[in-house]
Scaffold this active site. Structure first.
Site, mmCIF file in Angstrom:
data_model
loop_
_atom_site.group_PDB
_atom_site.id
_atom_site.type_symbol
_atom_site.label_atom_id
_atom_site.label_comp_id
_atom_site.label_asym_id
_atom_site.label_seq_id
_atom_site.Cartn_x
_atom_site.Cartn_y
_atom_site.Cartn_z
ATOM 1 N N SER A 148 0.845 -1.201 0.000
ATOM 2 C CA SER A 148 0.000 0.000 0.000
ATOM 3 C C SER A 148 0.883 1.254 0.000
ATOM 4 O O SER A 148 1.585 1.505 -0.962
ATOM 5 C CB SER A 148 -0.956 -0.033 1.192
ATOM 6 O OG SER A 148 -1.921 0.986 1.124
ATOM 7 N N GLU A 166 -13.371 11.114 -9.232
ATOM 8 C CA GLU A 166 -13.157 12.338 -9.990
ATOM 9 C C GLU A 166 -11.738 12.438 -10.550
ATOM 10 O O GLU A 166 -11.273 13.524 -10.894
ATOM 11 C CB GLU A 166 -13.446 13.555 -9.101
ATOM 12 C CG GLU A 166 -14.897 13.593 -8.612
ATOM 13 C CD GLU A 166 -15.174 14.788 -7.719
ATOM 14 O OE1 GLU A 166 -14.203 15.374 -7.197
ATOM 15 O OE2 GLU A 166 -16.346 15.126 -7.545
ATOM 16 N N HIS A 190 -4.287 -0.609 -4.104
ATOM 17 C CA HIS A 190 -5.721 -0.909 -3.934
ATOM 18 C C HIS A 190 -6.435 -0.619 -5.259
ATOM 19 O O HIS A 190 -7.539 -0.084 -5.292
ATOM 20 C CB HIS A 190 -6.334 -0.036 -2.836
ATOM 21 C CG HIS A 190 -5.673 -0.148 -1.509
ATOM 22 N ND1 HIS A 190 -5.946 -1.170 -0.614
ATOM 23 C CD2 HIS A 190 -4.747 0.634 -0.907
ATOM 24 C CE1 HIS A 190 -5.216 -0.995 0.486
ATOM 25 N NE2 HIS A 190 -4.482 0.071 0.324
#
Length: 290
Positions: A148, A166, A190
């Site tokens: 991560s 967005e 992710h």
């Protein structure tokens, strides 16, 4: 330049089982998919001394370091790697501490946990710890493993913020400098589960020389000599290559407006597939044409 270290970057949210359970062995078959996928075991096997390697878990990115660190210690110990400890660095001055640097010097593997990659770069960047980390990676049989945030921070260019929904609106993706172990790529994590492909598209269209790497959860890349990448784990790696982009409206639209991109090339890698960062060629291990 020949780089002796290896880089293992993981997409995060790894299914390593709950090591807070009292009956770990009894529940191993249902809880340890992470081990079955082989990422942690692969880290051990790629290291200089295998199960005897000195492993430091670095929880700097996490806001709950005292909870996440012991989970990784137990995970490695379950795979018979017993020489494992947690290296706590929560403030910049600790990154110059003599004892901290001595522990990094002795390490064969560092495992950077998830959290906030901006914490990693702002706390460690430009410190003696950072300098030693880069030196070990370039000149020793040493493994930098990161999941991560630990993966996102490994490259020179680092995505640290940006809404998934967005991400293809101009200005929504924020990029800073990472720890600089590898150049020419930008990494997002992710990736599949959080729908972040738009974030990577915007990062690449702004700098088409950089290869975008999107890591799914419980999925990673083993990178040797900053050149050869092998997909590991159970999911997908998405590569976004902007070198053949033919057109975009990036410089014409206002902040917050949608971005158009023509001829953006993507590749999808799964376990054992490889990609060469110098030739930009991908090899599918179980190719339908072989």
């Amino acid at each position: 330049m020949n780089i002796l270290g290896k880089l293992i970057i993981i997409g995060g949210a790894v299914d390593k089982g709950s090591f807070t359970e009292t009956n770990l062995d009894k529940n191993a078959s249902s809880n340890l998919n992470f081990f079955e996928a082989g990422i942690l075991k692969r880290i051990i096997n790629e290291s200089k001394h295998k199960e005897k390697s000195r492993i430091e878990i670095i929880t700097t990115a996490s806001v709950i370091p005292r909870e996440i660190g012991p989970e990784y210690v137990k995970a490695f110990e379950y795979l018979n790697a017993k020489n494992v400890d947690i290296l706590t660095i929560e403030r910049r001055e600790q990154a110059a501490d003599v004892e901290v640097l001595a522990r990094l010097k002795a390490a064969d593997i560092v495992m950077f946990t998830g959290g906030d990659q901006l914490r990693l770069s702002s706390i460690l960047g430009g410190t003696p710890f950072h300098d030693m980390l880069l030196d070990k990676y370039h000149n020793e049989e040493f493994i930098y493993a990161g999941t991560s945030a630990g993966a996102a921070a490994a490259s020179n260019n680092m995505i640290y913020q940006g809404s998934s929904s967005e991400a293809l609106l101009k200005g929504e993706v924020k990029i800073s400098s990472g720890l600089g172990l590898i150049d020419g790529v930008i990494i997002d994590t992710h990736f599949v589960q959080r729908g972040r492909i738009g974030r990577l598209f915007q990062a690449v269209v702004g700098n088409p020389r950089v290869l975008g790497i999107g890591l799914g959860e419980d999925t990673g890349l083993l990178i040797t000599n900053n050149r050869e990448m092998e997909a590991i784990g159970s999911g997908l790696v998405i590569l976004v290559d902007g070198r053949e982009i033919k057109d975009t409206n990036l410089t014409k639209v206002e902040l917050g407006q949608p971005i158009s991109i023509s001829h953006l090339v993507t590749h999808v890698m799964s376990k054992f597939d490889t990609y060469n960062l110098e030739t930009h060629k991908m090899h599918i291990q179980s190719s339908h044409y072989l």
